[in-house]
Every structure is written in C-alpha cells, then in structure tokens.
Design a protein around this motif. Structure first.
Motif, PDB file in Angstrom:
ATOM      1  N   GLY A 314       0.814  -1.214   0.000  1.00  0.00           N
ATOM      2  CA  GLY A 314       0.000   0.000   0.000  1.00  0.00           C
ATOM      3  C   GLY A 314       0.844   1.258   0.000  1.00  0.00           C
ATOM      4  O   GLY A 314       0.500   2.252  -0.666  1.00  0.00           O
ATOM      5  N   ILE A 315       1.981   1.233   0.712  1.00  0.00           N
ATOM      6  CA  ILE A 315       2.871   2.407   0.731  1.00  0.00           C
ATOM      7  C   ILE A 315       3.440   2.666  -0.659  1.00  0.00           C
ATOM      8  O   ILE A 315       3.435   3.813  -1.150  1.00  0.00           O
ATOM      9  N   PHE A 316       3.910   1.613  -1.336  1.00  0.00           N
ATOM     10  CA  PHE A 316       4.465   1.788  -2.679  1.00  0.00           C
ATOM     11  C   PHE A 316       3.402   2.294  -3.655  1.00  0.00           C
ATOM     12  O   PHE A 316       3.664   3.190  -4.462  1.00  0.00           O
ATOM     13  N   MET A 317       2.198   1.732  -3.582  1.00  0.00           N
ATOM     14  CA  MET A 317       1.135   2.146  -4.505  1.00  0.00           C
ATOM     15  C   MET A 317       0.696   3.579  -4.222  1.00  0.00           C
ATOM     16  O   MET A 317       0.435   4.353  -5.151  1.00  0.00           O
ATOM     17  N   ALA A 318       0.631   3.950  -2.941  1.00  0.00           N
ATOM     18  CA  ALA A 318       0.243   5.313  -2.590  1.00  0.00           C
ATOM     19  C   ALA A 318       1.298   6.311  -3.049  1.00  0.00           C
ATOM     20  O   ALA A 318       0.969   7.392  -3.572  1.00  0.00           O
ATOM     21  N   MET A 319       2.577   5.956  -2.879  1.00  0.00           N
ATOM     22  CA  MET A 319       3.641   6.846  -3.340  1.00  0.00           C
ATOM     23  C   MET A 319       3.606   7.012  -4.861  1.00  0.00           C
ATOM     24  O   MET A 319       3.933   8.075  -5.394  1.00  0.00           O
ATOM     25  N   ASN A 320       3.199   5.981  -5.554  1.00  0.00           N
ATOM     26  CA  ASN A 320       3.095   6.054  -7.004  1.00  0.00           C
ATOM     27  C   ASN A 320       2.001   7.025  -7.425  1.00  0.00           C
ATOM     28  O   ASN A 320       2.083   7.655  -8.490  1.00  0.00           O
ATOM     29  N   LYS A 321       0.963   7.134  -6.588  1.00  0.00           N
ATOM     30  CA  LYS A 321      -0.125   8.060  -6.902  1.00  0.00           C
ATOM     31  C   LYS A 321       0.226   9.496  -6.549  1.00  0.00           C
ATOM     32  O   LYS A 321      -0.108  10.427  -7.288  1.00  0.00           O
ATOM     33  N   SER A 322       0.892   9.700  -5.416  1.00  0.00           N
ATOM     34  CA  SER A 322       1.263  11.060  -5.021  1.00  0.00           C
ATOM     35  C   SER A 322       2.364  10.992  -3.973  1.00  0.00           C
ATOM     36  O   SER A 322       2.093  10.815  -2.776  1.00  0.00           O
ATOM     37  N   ALA A 323       3.599  11.143  -4.431  1.00  0.00           N
ATOM     38  CA  ALA A 323       4.734  11.102  -3.508  1.00  0.00           C
ATOM     39  C   ALA A 323       4.724  12.296  -2.562  1.00  0.00           C
ATOM     40  O   ALA A 323       5.234  12.223  -1.442  1.00  0.00           O
ATOM     41  N   GLY A 324       4.106  13.388  -2.991  1.00  0.00           N
ATOM     42  CA  GLY A 324       4.079  14.588  -2.161  1.00  0.00           C
ATOM     43  C   GLY A 324       3.201  14.470  -0.934  1.00  0.00           C
ATOM     44  O   GLY A 324       3.260  15.321  -0.042  1.00  0.00           O
ATOM     45  N   MET A 325       2.369  13.434  -0.882  1.00  0.00           N
ATOM     46  CA  MET A 325       1.483  13.261   0.272  1.00  0.00           C
ATOM     47  C   MET A 325       1.967  12.152   1.202  1.00  0.00           C
ATOM     48  O   MET A 325       1.214  11.631   2.018  1.00  0.00           O
ATOM     49  N   ALA A 326       3.237  11.785   1.082  1.00  0.00           N
ATOM     50  CA  ALA A 326       3.786  10.730   1.935  1.00  0.00           C
ATOM     51  C   ALA A 326       3.718  11.102   3.413  1.00  0.00           C
ATOM     52  O   ALA A 326       3.560  10.232   4.272  1.00  0.00           O
ATOM     53  N   TRP A 327       3.799  12.406   3.694  1.00  0.00           N
ATOM     54  CA  TRP A 327       3.771  12.836   5.085  1.00  0.00           C
ATOM     55  C   TRP A 327       2.436  12.502   5.761  1.00  0.00           C
ATOM     56  O   TRP A 327       2.373  12.306   6.980  1.00  0.00           O
ATOM     57  N   VAL A 328       1.362  12.403   4.972  1.00  0.00           N
ATOM     58  CA  VAL A 328       0.053  12.052   5.535  1.00  0.00           C
ATOM     59  C   VAL A 328       0.089  10.617   6.064  1.00  0.00           C
ATOM     60  O   VAL A 328      -0.406  10.319   7.157  1.00  0.00           O
ATOM     61  N   ILE A 329       0.695   9.700   5.271  1.00  0.00           N
ATOM     62  CA  ILE A 329       0.808   8.301   5.696  1.00  0.00           C
ATOM     63  C   ILE A 329       1.694   8.199   6.929  1.00  0.00           C
ATOM     64  O   ILE A 329       1.392   7.456   7.875  1.00  0.00           O
ATOM     65  N   ALA A 435      -3.719  21.089 -10.712  1.00  0.00           N
ATOM     66  CA  ALA A 435      -3.534  20.146 -11.824  1.00  0.00           C
ATOM     67  C   ALA A 435      -2.331  19.234 -11.629  1.00  0.00           C
ATOM     68  O   ALA A 435      -1.803  18.680 -12.590  1.00  0.00           O
ATOM     69  N   SER A 436      -1.909  19.039 -10.357  1.00  0.00           N
ATOM     70  CA  SER A 436      -0.800  18.125 -10.085  1.00  0.00           C
ATOM     71  C   SER A 436      -1.292  16.758  -9.609  1.00  0.00           C
ATOM     72  O   SER A 436      -0.485  15.877  -9.325  1.00  0.00           O
ATOM     73  N   MET A 437      -2.597  16.616  -9.526  1.00  0.00           N
ATOM     74  CA  MET A 437      -3.186  15.345  -9.101  1.00  0.00           C
ATOM     75  C   MET A 437      -4.575  15.215  -9.704  1.00  0.00           C
ATOM     76  O   MET A 437      -5.277  16.225  -9.897  1.00  0.00           O
ATOM     77  N   GLN A 438      -4.983  14.000 -10.006  1.00  0.00           N
ATOM     78  CA  GLN A 438      -6.310  13.761 -10.558  1.00  0.00           C
ATOM     79  C   GLN A 438      -7.246  13.249  -9.477  1.00  0.00           C
ATOM     80  O   GLN A 438      -6.811  12.707  -8.456  1.00  0.00           O
ATOM     81  N   VAL A 439      -8.545  13.409  -9.738  1.00  0.00           N
ATOM     82  CA  VAL A 439      -9.549  13.023  -8.745  1.00  0.00           C
ATOM     83  C   VAL A 439      -9.450  11.528  -8.436  1.00  0.00           C
ATOM     84  O   VAL A 439      -9.486  11.091  -7.287  1.00  0.00           O
ATOM     85  N   GLY A 440      -9.332  10.697  -9.478  1.00  0.00           N
ATOM     86  CA  GLY A 440      -9.234   9.253  -9.275  1.00  0.00           C
ATOM     87  C   GLY A 440      -8.009   8.873  -8.469  1.00  0.00           C
ATOM     88  O   GLY A 440      -8.066   7.950  -7.640  1.00  0.00           O
ATOM     89  N   ASP A 441      -6.901   9.579  -8.693  1.00  0.00           N
ATOM     90  CA  ASP A 441      -5.684   9.291  -7.930  1.00  0.00           C
ATOM     91  C   ASP A 441      -5.870   9.616  -6.453  1.00  0.00           C
ATOM     92  O   ASP A 441      -5.365   8.897  -5.580  1.00  0.00           O
ATOM     93  N   MET A 442      -6.600  10.694  -6.177  1.00  0.00           N
ATOM     94  CA  MET A 442      -6.867  11.033  -4.784  1.00  0.00           C
ATOM     95  C   MET A 442      -7.746   9.965  -4.124  1.00  0.00           C
ATOM     96  O   MET A 442      -7.506   9.563  -2.980  1.00  0.00           O
ATOM     97  N   MET A 443      -8.744   9.493  -4.851  1.00  0.00           N
ATOM     98  CA  MET A 443      -9.606   8.441  -4.308  1.00  0.00           C
ATOM     99  C   MET A 443      -8.810   7.163  -4.052  1.00  0.00           C
ATOM    100  O   MET A 443      -8.978   6.500  -3.021  1.00  0.00           O
TER     101      MET A 443
END
Length: 746
Positions: A314-329, A435-443
């Motif tokens: 899950g960490i690898f897949m989440a980082m693939n979607k948005s590395a900038g939000m790693a601090w949330v995890i 425009a640095s992230m898509q809605v589906g990626d956030m979901m």
C-alpha cells in the motif's frame, strides 16, 4: 512458541500454499483501487480515451499542433504519422474505419503508424502531451494579455474544435514568435502526468472532429475495466477461501497433534507429575491452551503474513499516486502506533495471567462437581458458591479489562481513519486545483492509506493473540517436556513363557519425590504362585504404596523387585503390566456399558468369559436384574451403580485378564461380610495357580492367607500365617483383638 515449531513441519505445504495465495490476494487488493482510479480518471474524466496522442487526427489539426512542438518533436511526429491510405484497405477494413472515423476521408486524416508498438505510442504521447500543454499555456497567456481570465489547468473551459484552431492559426502570424517558443519551453519542464491530463481534452476534440462516438467509447472502457474488477474480486474471494482452508487445516492439524501428544504424555505421568500440574490445569492445557494455539495458527498466521504485504504494498502504490502526500501516511502511522503502544502496555500483562485464572476456575468447578455429595452433607453450598464466585469474578474482571481496552481501540482507529480521509481530501483538493493530481488518484490514495492503516490494525490484533498463545504454548511445552521417571529400559529383558508369577522384594526402600523420609524401609519377602500374600497394618503404614511398586507406578528408591527372577525395571512396562491383574482401592469405571468395562482386561474376550468373571466376582446377581444385562450403560465414573457394585465389576475386569499375578488393593472394603467370604472362596478356586497379593484392613479377609505381612510405619514387623502372627507379632495381635472376638481368635 519456538518450542512447538516441529509441529509445523508436516504442514509446510499448507503454509507455502497459504503464502502464495496471500500474495495473490494482496496483489488483487492493491490493484482494485488503481483500477477504480482509472475508471474515474480515464473512463469519466477522459471519456474512456486511454491514449494521449490521437490514433487518427485530421490534417489541419495535426498541422496546427506541430506549431507548438519543438523542431525535434515535429520531425519525430512527421515520422510517426502518415496519411490514411484508403486505397490500400479492403472493403471490410474501409467500412470498419469509416464506422469508427466517419469524417476521416473528408478531412484527409493522418494515422499513427504501428499503434501496437509501445515505443511508438509512448513517443507520440510524450510529444503531444508537451504540445497540448504549450498550446494551453499560450492560450492562457493570450487571455491574460487581452483581459480574459482562464483558470490554471481548466482545460474544459476552452473549446478546442476546428473553428477555434482556425481562428488561433490566423492570429499566430500576427503575434511575436517568442510567445510560442516560450510556451514550448515551459511545457518541456512540466511533469508528464500534468501534460497527459491536458492532452486528453485535446484528443477528445480531435476525435469529435472526426465524428467518433465518444459516448460509446466511454461506455466500453468503463464496462471493460469494471468487468476486470469483477473478475479480480472473484479471484480475491477464491484466494480468501483458499487461505482460510489452508489456515484451518494447519491450525486444526497442529491442535490435533498437540492434544494427542499431551494426552499421551499425561498418561505416562506418575502421581508426582499429576500433583505438580494438577488435574484441572492438565485439562485446561489439553483443551483451552491448545485452542489458543489453533486460533493463532488458523487465523493469526494469515494476518501475520498478510498485514506486512498489504502495508508495504500500500505504501508503494500510494507513493506512485502522489509522492508529495507521503507525510500524511507517516502522520497516520505515527498516531496509530502511539495508540496501539498505549493500549497494549496496559492490556498485555492481563493477557498473560488469563490462562492461570482459567486454571483456577476449572479447579474450583471440578472440585465442586466431583465433591457435590460431601458439600451437601456438610451444608457448605454457600461457601462453595462464594469460592466459585470469587474465581469467576477474577476471570471476568480480567477479561472485561482486556476486552474494554481492545474495544476502545476500534472506534479510536475508525476516528483516526476518518480524520486521515478528510486530511487527504483537503490536501488532495489543493493538488487537483493545481492540476498536479487527478480526482481518481486522490480516491485511490485514500483507499491505499486505509489499507495501510488496516495493516496496522491487523498487526495490533496479532499482538493481542501472540502473548496469550505464547503463554499457552509454554504451558503445553512444560507438559511435553516433562519426562516421567519411569521409562522402559533401552536394552529390555523379557520374561520366560509361561510367566510363573514369583514376586520377590529385595531390601526395598522407597520415598516420594521431595520427601525427607522413606515411606518404606528395607522390605524383603517373596510371594509365590498358588499362594495368597496379604498386607495389613495401620493407616499410613505403606501397604498401598508397596503393592503399587510392583506394576511400576513408582520405582523403588533402594533395593529391587523381581518377577520370575527379572528386575521389573529391566522389563518393558507393557510386558510387566500384561502379567498383572490390578484392582485399585477405588473402583473406577468408564463411560460405556458393563461389557466394555470388563473387556479392558482383554479386548477380544468372549461373553462367556465375561459371565464367568462376573460369577467369581459375585456380580452376576445384580447384573441379571438389569434390563440390558452386560450391555447396561455405565455413566462417567460409574455413578449409576453403587460402591460395592463398582468394586465387584473392578474385580471381574481384572479376572477377565486371566493374569499370573493379581493385586487387590483394599478391594474388599466396600463388600459386606457374606459377599466378601463368597468372593474369596470363588477367587481361591479360580486363581489357584496365580500369585495373589491382597491389601486389607479387615483381619477376617486375610486370616486364611498363606503369608501375611504386617507393616508398621513402612517397616515389616511380622511375616507368617494368622496363627504364627498371633503368637509372635504384637502389632498383628493388637489389630486382630480389635476386630475379632475371643472365640474367633481361638
């Protein structure tokens, strides 16, 4: 737990299969959010258009787009696209092409060459992505200079059709070339995720210009991805069922093996080991403790393997979607770890004492049930109720404390999960606006974060199960590692056949483990076939202990005991005990029927043998009054027959064995004088050639024995016949005078 690891060896195949299925299950679990993201990003937002560069584009649109490409990109595009050659197509190919691209021929369309090649598609996507972003940047710059506001990244607010391109193309010649080159330079530094998102809107416009049915394309894409998700879900169910099956076989198999070995080991224990553990504790270890191990292996092992897989994945897949939000995890993991640490520091010590409290409750329950008649006789029901209530309350309070602590964990975790979801939406909303992230990626990022949090929850559940299972494993290991002091010899001797039954005590002394004094001291005598050797003495003089040494319920401390000249310690226990018919002080019967109890002496004994043994034991009279005779059911412990009947059935059971040596340990005490006399006369006739050893309290029972041994405080103070002992043994004389009249003594 490591003490019991060898029990896992027969189930290595199930463990390996379970691991494989868990990896497959995790792979499916981790791909489903990604596919859901594609449905939102591509199926909904991009109308099912997966490619960034169009497969087919009109000549004018391609010409216009090349103006927003660098020289190298435009040359590359010229090699990747070629005019559609309708003349080279067959009639069917032309028909299918026209159905997909109705306006292609009239607009002199160009087609991407070798669309099946990943390299060609990737090159075209990258070039068109940069060109489309350059065009968008150019339009925004132009709008700003003419006071028309276009929000950053809002590509949907601009119409990209052929008329718009024609208007822009007419303006390009009147504008400074630097505006276009600046836009191209800006696009070259933009991440591909943003350029692809922008280009998808243009590609949709190119397809609409060619007359393509975008709605049908969108529907096909959504149904295609949705169908794959459905198949993966079915695969997920199959993997879950498979892991459940493997876990159940593993846990149940190990539990079965543990129960078997614990029971086998317990049956070899002497009274010292029983006293050390306690019967109630042994029952708990065989049942409740084994169930704790089973629960850990059948469910805990799956969670133990699955949680790290799904968490790391899950960490690898989440980082693939948005590395900038790693601090949330990282924040979520830190908060959850802190909560788990606090809860477990409080609950784990209570888990470790839970099994001891179960032991205590089991002990009190067993004593109350087995001693119910005594409790009623002394009217101590209230005391026993309070005693049980205290043990019950201690266990209940301990369990309530533990489970309340665990109950707090789940709502706390759900609260944290919801807060994290809100935080992701808030942060992701800003990234979508930029425009640095898509809605589906956030979901998808939300789902991956939830999976990571759930992995922590699963790990916390393991930390709940492991301490209790570890305590249970140690308790089981204590039993399995306890060696009985009575073992078969490594180089056994064997009795000559047929067995004569000569028992000889050679200067035997004995003391119980941990005792400071001997129970028996320097006992020597010989018991011969065809004779009755009786033992009498005051209570506690060692009579029962002495006869219990013969079947090796205990081993002598000093001296030796021989059977037909062979030291009984050099004989296999099975061979020794096969030669002995033993009747204990307390007549013990087992659940079943009378016949099954009697056949414990000889499993294949005919019914005629059973009837003969019952005749000798004076049991036929009461058995004949029962409706089912020998097949009358016997309840657990033989509680549905009287004490005298139990004693007679115990004697009959020993007689069915037809052994060369018989031991009657105060067996006749529950019989009336008449039955006692009849039984002894029948025994003498039936076992005339056997060696008979009788422990008795009544002189009348043994006065006709060929040899009477008088014990006093563990020492032999007299050996002889009844008359000889009356004359020469004061201890025996005192016992006889207290029981017999002067006429009987004379």
């Amino acid at each position: 737990m490591m003490k019991l690891k060898h029990y896992l060896k027969p189930y290595v195949g199930y463990i390996a299969l379970m691991l494989l299925l868990l990896f497959c299950q995790a792979a499916v679990d981790l791909n489903l959010p990604n596919m859901m993201s594609n449905i939102v990003n591509i199926g909904i937002q991009r109308s099912g258009i997966t490619e960034t560069a169009p497969d087919v584009i009109s000549r004018d649109s391609l010409s216009f787009m090349t103006r927003f490409m660098s020289k190298a990109d435009s040359e590359q595009i010229a090699q990747l696209y070629a005019p559609v050659d309708f003349s080279a197509m067959t009639e069917n190919e032309r028909s299918r092409f026209a159905h997909t691209w109705p306006n292609a021929q009239s607009l002199a369309a160009f087609q991407l060459l070798d669309t099946q090649s990943p390299d060609s598609q990737a090159q075209a996507d990258a070039i068109f992505g940069r060109a489309c972003y350059a065009l968008m940047h150019f339009v925004q710059t132009l709008s700003a200079s003419t006071d028309r506001s276009v929000p950053a990244g809002d590509t949907e607010s601009v119409s990209f059709d052929s008329a718009q391109f024609a208007k822009l193309a007419a303006m390009l010649d009147t504008l400074p070339p630097e505006m276009i080159s600046d836009a191209i330079d800006v696009a070259a530094d933009i991440p591909s995720a943003m350029t692809e998102q922008t280009a998808s809107v243009f590609t949709k416009g190119f397809y609409l210009e060619l007359g393509t049915d975008i709605s049908a394309r969108q529907t096909r894409y959504i149904f295609s991805v949705g169908g794959k998700m459905l198949l993966l879900t079915l695969a997920l169910v199959c993997c879950a069922l498979g892991t459940g099956f493997c876990g159940s076989r593993l846990g149940t198999g190990v539990a079965r093996d543990l129960r078997r070995d614990v029971f086998t080991r317990v049956t070899s224990f002497t009274s010292n080991e029983y006293d050390r553990f306690g019967t109630a504790s042994l029952i708990t270890r065989t049942s409740n403790d084994v169930m704790q191990i089973r629960g850990l292996l059948s469910m805990g092992l799956r969670v133990m393997f699955y949680a790290p897989i799904i968490g790391i994945g899950g960490i690898f897949m989440a980082m693939n979607k948005s590395a900038g939000m790693a601090w949330v995890i990282a924040l979520a993991a830190a908060v959850i770890f802190g909560v788990i640490l606090v809860l477990f520091s409080v609950a784990i010590p209570r888990f470790k004492i839970m099994q001891k409290l179960v032991d205590k409750l089991n002990l009190v329950s067993r004593e109350n049930l087995s001693g119910m008649l005594v409790i009623r006789a002394f009217a101590t029901q209230k005391f026993e109720e309070n005693r049980f209530a205290k043990a019950n309350k201690e266990l209940a309070d301990n369990n309530l404390f533990v489970y309340r602590a665990m109950a707090v964990m789940m709502p706390t975790m759900m609260f944290i999960m919801n807060l994290i979801s809100l935080l992701i939406v808030w942060v992701g909303g800003h990234q979508i606006a930029e425009a640095s992230m898509q809605v589906g990626d956030m979901m998808a990022f939300i789902q991956y974060t939830m999976q990571i949090i759930m992995s922590f929850l699963m790990i916390s559940m393991i930390f709940v199960m492991i301490p209790r299972a570890a305590v249970s494993a140690n308790r089981i290991a204590e039993v399995l590692q306890t060696e009985s002091p009575i073992q078969d010899p490594k180089a056994p001797e064997h009795l000559a056949q047929p067995v004569q039954g000569v028992i000889r005590f050679n200067d035997v002394s004995f003391r119980y483990d941990g005792a400071s004094e001997n129970v028996l001291e320097h006992v020597s005598f010989t018991a011969r076939p065809g004779q009755t050797t009786a033992f009498i003495g005051s209570t506690g003089s060692g009579k029962s202990t002495l006869v219990n040494l013969i079947p090796r319920f205990y081993d002598v401390t000093e001296g030796s005991i021989t059977l037909d000249g062979v030291d009984i310690r050099n004989l296999p226990q099975q061979e020794l005990r096969d030669a002995i018919g033993y009747v204990p002080q307390k007549g013990v019967l087992f659940s079943g029927d009378i016949a099954s109890n009697l056949r414990m002496g000889c499993v294949d004994a005919q019914e005629s043998v059973l009837n003969s043994a019952c005749d000798t034991a004076q049991a036929t009279e009461f058995i004949s009054t029962l409706p089912q005779g020998l097949h009358t059911p016997i309840s657990q412990g033989g509680t549905n027959v009287s004490g005298g009947q139990r004693q007679r059935l115990s004697i009959a059971r020993a007689l069915v064995k037809d052994a060369p040596v018989y031991i009657f340990d105060d067996t006749f005490s529950a019989l009336d004088f008449k039955t006692d006399a009849s039984l002894r006369a029948a025994l003498k006739q039936r076992t005339g050639s056997a060696t008979m050893l009788i422990v008795a309290q009544r002189v009348s029972t043994i006065m006709h024995a060929e040899q009477i041994i008088v014990l006093d405080e563990g020492r032999v103070v007299g050996i002889g016949t009844h008359q000889q002992l009356l004359e020469h043994c004061s201890t025996y004389r005192e016992i006889a005078q207290s029981q017999l009249s002067k006429e009987e003594l004379a």
